[in-house]
Design a protein around this motif. Structure first.
Motif, PDB file in Angstrom:
ATOM      1  N   ILE A   1       0.820  -1.218   0.000  1.00 42.64           N
ATOM      2  CA  ILE A   1       0.000   0.000   0.000  1.00 42.64           C
ATOM      3  C   ILE A   1       0.851   1.265   0.000  1.00 42.64           C
ATOM      4  O   ILE A   1       1.986   1.279   0.462  1.00 42.64           O
ATOM      5  N   ASP A   2       0.234   2.333  -0.485  1.00 46.98           N
ATOM      6  CA  ASP A   2       0.887   3.642  -0.519  1.00 46.98           C
ATOM      7  C   ASP A   2      -0.085   4.700  -0.004  1.00 46.98           C
ATOM      8  O   ASP A   2      -0.266   5.736  -0.612  1.00 46.98           O
ATOM      9  N   TRP A   3      -0.747   4.410   1.114  1.00 49.45           N
ATOM     10  CA  TRP A   3      -1.729   5.333   1.694  1.00 49.45           C
ATOM     11  C   TRP A   3      -1.994   4.908   3.143  1.00 49.45           C
ATOM     12  O   TRP A   3      -1.634   3.801   3.551  1.00 49.45           O
ATOM     13  N   PRO A   4      -2.641   5.768   3.935  1.00 46.15           N
ATOM     14  CA  PRO A   4      -2.918   5.405   5.331  1.00 46.15           C
ATOM     15  C   PRO A   4      -4.101   4.457   5.438  1.00 46.15           C
ATOM     16  O   PRO A   4      -5.209   4.845   5.815  1.00 46.15           O
ATOM     17  N   GLU A   5      -3.892   3.202   5.108  1.00 45.01           N
ATOM     18  CA  GLU A   5      -4.939   2.181   5.140  1.00 45.01           C
ATOM     19  C   GLU A   5      -5.603   2.145   6.519  1.00 45.01           C
ATOM     20  O   GLU A   5      -4.924   1.935   7.531  1.00 45.01           O
ATOM     21  N   PRO A   6      -6.938   2.340   6.597  1.00 47.70           N
ATOM     22  CA  PRO A   6      -7.587   2.332   7.907  1.00 47.70           C
ATOM     23  C   PRO A   6      -7.486   0.986   8.626  1.00 47.70           C
ATOM     24  O   PRO A   6      -7.334   0.942   9.843  1.00 47.70           O
ATOM     25  N   PHE A   7      -7.600  -0.121   7.880  1.00 49.03           N
ATOM     26  CA  PHE A   7      -7.414  -1.431   8.502  1.00 49.03           C
ATOM     27  C   PHE A   7      -6.717  -2.411   7.556  1.00 49.03           C
ATOM     28  O   PHE A   7      -5.632  -2.869   7.837  1.00 49.03           O
ATOM     29  N   GLY A   8      -7.358  -2.792   6.465  1.00 46.77           N
ATOM     30  CA  GLY A   8      -6.759  -3.761   5.544  1.00 46.77           C
ATOM     31  C   GLY A   8      -7.218  -5.173   5.838  1.00 46.77           C
ATOM     32  O   GLY A   8      -6.447  -6.021   6.305  1.00 46.77           O
ATOM     33  N   LEU A   9      -8.505  -5.438   5.566  1.00 41.38           N
ATOM     34  CA  LEU A   9      -9.121  -6.713   5.901  1.00 41.38           C
ATOM     35  C   LEU A   9      -8.399  -7.895   5.261  1.00 41.38           C
ATOM     36  O   LEU A   9      -8.318  -8.986   5.842  1.00 41.38           O
ATOM     37  N   VAL A  10      -7.859  -7.699   4.070  1.00 41.69           N
ATOM     38  CA  VAL A  10      -7.200  -8.802   3.369  1.00 41.69           C
ATOM     39  C   VAL A  10      -6.022  -9.353   4.164  1.00 41.69           C
ATOM     40  O   VAL A  10      -5.685 -10.540   4.049  1.00 41.69           O
ATOM     41  N   MET A  11      -5.395  -8.529   4.991  1.00 37.46           N
ATOM     42  CA  MET A  11      -4.269  -9.027   5.784  1.00 37.46           C
ATOM     43  C   MET A  11      -4.717 -10.120   6.745  1.00 37.46           C
ATOM     44  O   MET A  11      -4.072 -11.162   6.865  1.00 37.46           O
ATOM     45  N   ILE A  12      -5.838  -9.911   7.434  1.00 33.42           N
ATOM     46  CA  ILE A  12      -6.272 -10.930   8.391  1.00 33.42           C
ATOM     47  C   ILE A  12      -6.953 -12.098   7.681  1.00 33.42           C
ATOM     48  O   ILE A  12      -6.980 -13.205   8.213  1.00 33.42           O
ATOM     49  N   GLU A  13      -7.482 -11.863   6.472  1.00 34.75           N
ATOM     50  CA  GLU A  13      -7.997 -12.990   5.690  1.00 34.75           C
ATOM     51  C   GLU A  13      -6.852 -13.933   5.325  1.00 34.75           C
ATOM     52  O   GLU A  13      -6.990 -15.156   5.402  1.00 34.75           O
ATOM     53  N   ALA A  14      -5.726 -13.372   4.922  1.00 28.84           N
ATOM     54  CA  ALA A  14      -4.553 -14.200   4.617  1.00 28.84           C
ATOM     55  C   ALA A  14      -4.054 -14.916   5.868  1.00 28.84           C
ATOM     56  O   ALA A  14      -3.729 -16.112   5.830  1.00 28.84           O
ATOM     57  N   MET A  15      -4.008 -14.191   6.980  1.00 26.29           N
ATOM     58  CA  MET A  15      -3.534 -14.784   8.226  1.00 26.29           C
ATOM     59  C   MET A  15      -4.406 -15.962   8.651  1.00 26.29           C
ATOM     60  O   MET A  15      -3.906 -16.964   9.172  1.00 26.29           O
ATOM     61  N   ALA A  16      -5.729 -15.866   8.422  1.00 23.54           N
ATOM     62  CA  ALA A  16      -6.627 -16.969   8.764  1.00 23.54           C
ATOM     63  C   ALA A  16      -6.247 -18.230   8.002  1.00 23.54           C
ATOM     64  O   ALA A  16      -6.390 -19.349   8.508  1.00 23.54           O
ATOM     65  N   CYS A  17      -5.751 -18.064   6.793  1.00 20.88           N
ATOM     66  CA  CYS A  17      -5.328 -19.199   5.962  1.00 20.88           C
ATOM     67  C   CYS A  17      -3.924 -19.688   6.315  1.00 20.88           C
ATOM     68  O   CYS A  17      -3.467 -20.704   5.768  1.00 20.88           O
ATOM     69  N   GLY A  18      -3.237 -18.950   7.184  1.00 21.90           N
ATOM     70  CA  GLY A  18      -1.859 -19.285   7.519  1.00 21.90           C
ATOM     71  C   GLY A  18      -0.852 -18.669   6.574  1.00 21.90           C
ATOM     72  O   GLY A  18       0.345 -18.950   6.663  1.00 21.90           O
ATOM     73  N   THR A  19      -1.322 -17.803   5.677  1.00 23.76           N
ATOM     74  CA  THR A  19      -0.450 -17.200   4.668  1.00 23.76           C
ATOM     75  C   THR A  19       0.186 -15.927   5.210  1.00 23.76           C
ATOM     76  O   THR A  19      -0.534 -14.990   5.592  1.00 23.76           O
ATOM     77  N   PRO A  20       1.514 -15.854   5.268  1.00 26.37           N
ATOM     78  CA  PRO A  20       2.174 -14.659   5.794  1.00 26.37           C
ATOM     79  C   PRO A  20       2.008 -13.464   4.850  1.00 26.37           C
ATOM     80  O   PRO A  20       1.753 -13.628   3.654  1.00 26.37           O
ATOM     81  N   VAL A  21       2.167 -12.273   5.406  1.00 25.02           N
ATOM     82  CA  VAL A  21       1.916 -11.038   4.675  1.00 25.02           C
ATOM     83  C   VAL A  21       3.194 -10.209   4.601  1.00 25.02           C
ATOM     84  O   VAL A  21       3.852  -9.978   5.622  1.00 25.02           O
ATOM     85  N   LEU A  22       3.522  -9.773   3.406  1.00 23.95           N
ATOM     86  CA  LEU A  22       4.605  -8.802   3.213  1.00 23.95           C
ATOM     87  C   LEU A  22       3.943  -7.453   2.998  1.00 23.95           C
ATOM     88  O   LEU A  22       3.307  -7.217   1.968  1.00 23.95           O
ATOM     89  N   ALA A  23       4.046  -6.570   3.998  1.00 27.30           N
ATOM     90  CA  ALA A  23       3.269  -5.326   3.988  1.00 27.30           C
ATOM     91  C   ALA A  23       4.163  -4.106   4.119  1.00 27.30           C
ATOM     92  O   ALA A  23       5.173  -4.130   4.837  1.00 27.30           O
ATOM     93  N   PHE A  24       3.782  -3.049   3.424  1.00 25.87           N
ATOM     94  CA  PHE A  24       4.454  -1.772   3.591  1.00 25.87           C
ATOM     95  C   PHE A  24       3.953  -1.104   4.872  1.00 25.87           C
ATOM     96  O   PHE A  24       2.769  -1.181   5.205  1.00 25.87           O
ATOM     97  N   ARG A  25       4.864  -0.452   5.562  1.00 30.33           N
ATOM     98  CA  ARG A  25       4.599   0.091   6.887  1.00 30.33           C
ATOM     99  C   ARG A  25       3.819   1.413   6.811  1.00 30.33           C
ATOM    100  O   ARG A  25       4.329   2.484   7.130  1.00 30.33           O
ATOM    101  N   TYR A  26       2.577   1.327   6.348  1.00 35.97           N
ATOM    102  CA  TYR A  26       1.697   2.488   6.289  1.00 35.97           C
ATOM    103  C   TYR A  26       0.424   2.182   7.064  1.00 35.97           C
ATOM    104  O   TYR A  26       0.036   1.017   7.243  1.00 35.97           O
TER     105      TYR A  26
END
Length: 363
Positions: free
Chosen positions: A254-279
């Motif tokens: 992402i390149d903006w102040p994401e309020p939450f980012g639901l897809v991150m926890i959807e991936a986590m539920a599947c056990g899939t790690p997330v590579l995320a930009f620190r925004y």
């Protein structure tokens, strides 16, 4: 408790395809019903719920080609809610701020979850005009641009843990991008990361009308240029478990102040790690080195991809189970409901009136 949930009408509850807010409203509503609360859902007529449904449009507005303007439907819904407000101990709005001028008389038993970005300058004068309306943020970072308002808490989103099952061994060795094609979501960055890493990338995303130019000018040519990139398009909930669960890593560039980012926890539920930009909310959602890796630059993302791929998928899922279930989210909201000044007063008054009515009928 008698609780009203007021959802946006753009998508049904839960959405057939893309629709983060409506998905959260669905999980919250169903969990409240499961816990024994009397819940009424104001939403599109094609919504699916165990609560009492008040249809405020025939179908989800985004999927109705005859609908050109969403505003009249939402104004009509707010009027329906206002006219029936006396029925509820708590009214929980998920439609940003449209209803603020109409709820002054019962605002002390309402709460509004602000699901969108709050850093736009045009919002400042509005929220200054309504400093008393009870509001909830979905991340601490989301609050930063706001003037003083009546914050009642921060509630991170939660999901039904059974909807997206854990996948210990993914069948695909691909990177995943899920969501919406727009500049702030960074699909071009995702393509660049995949290209430099020499890994396949699958993009499952919708293209809204306002982002069509960006898609045609920037992203579509990149997809065509890179043979390792596959554009799947918009997917539904039944496809999401397979798409995320079999991915090696979710890219969240992402390149903006994401309020939450639901897809991150959807991936986590599947056990899939997330590579995320620190925004935005990413540092609140991702446990760096456990459920994902946080980076600041494209170069750092490419360098950190290997570490992300090595994260323990069981620990990723455990992070989800500790922090992001619908049950935890609902408990947080119930605590906020109970602390609304007007909620207890209204419930006590309603109970007293019911006892009087029953007494008169018995007599």
């Amino acid at each position: 408790m008698k609780i009203a949930q007021i959802a946006p009408l753009a998508e049904r509850v839960p959405p057939k395809l893309y629709g983060g807010t409506e998905r959260i409203v669905s999980y919250l509503t169903e969990e409240l019903v499961r816990l024994g609360h009397d819940v009424t859902l104001f939403a599109s007529g094609d919504s699916l719920t165990t609560a009492k449904l008040v249809p405020c449009s025939d179908v989800a507005l985004r999927l109705n080609p005859e609908v050109l303007d969403f505003l009249p439907y939402h104004v009509a819904m707010v009027e329906e809610v206002r006219s029936r407000a006396y029925e509820f101990d708590v009214l929980h709005f998920h439609i940003e701020f449209l209803h603020f001028p109409l709820i002054r008389d019962f605002a002390d038993r309402t709460v509004t979850t602000l699901h969108a970005r709050l850093d736009l300058p045009d919002l400042q004068p509005f929220y200054r005009a309504f400093p008393d309306i009870p509001v909830v943020s979905i991340s601490e970072n989301q609050r930063l641009p706001m003037p003083p308002v009546n914050w009642r808490g921060t509630v991170h989103h939660g999901l039904d843990p059974n909807v997206l099952p854990f996948t210990q061994t993914p069948s695909g060795n691909y990177l995943a991008f899920l969501g919406r094609i727009s500049p702030e979501k960074g699909p071009d960055r995702a393509i660049e990361i995949a290209a430099r890493a020499g890994m396949p990338l699958k993009i499952a995303a919708k293209v809204d009308a306002q982002d069509r130019d960006y898609w045609e000018a920037v992203v579509e040519p990149l997809v065509a240029r890179h043979s390792n990139v596959e554009f799947i398009g918009e997917i539904d909930e039944s496809q999401k478990a397979d798409f995320l669960g079999n991915a090696a890593t979710l890219l969240f560039p992402i390149d903006w102040p994401e309020p939450f980012g639901l897809v991150m926890i959807e991936a986590m539920a599947c056990g899939t790690p997330v590579l995320a930009f620190r925004y935005g909310s990413a540092p609140e959602v991702i446990e760096d080195g456990v459920s994902g890796i946080l980076v600041d630059t494209l170069e750092e993302a490419v360098e950190s991809l290997g570490r992300t791929l090595e994260l323990d998928r069981q620990k990723v899922r455990q992070s989800f189970d500790r922090r992001f279930t619908a049950e935890r989210m609902t408990r947080d909201y119930l605590e906020i409901y109970k602390n609304l000044p007007g909620a207890h007063k209204h419930a006590t008054s309603a109970h007293s009136e019911e006892r009087k009515r029953v007494g008169l009928e018995a007599a």
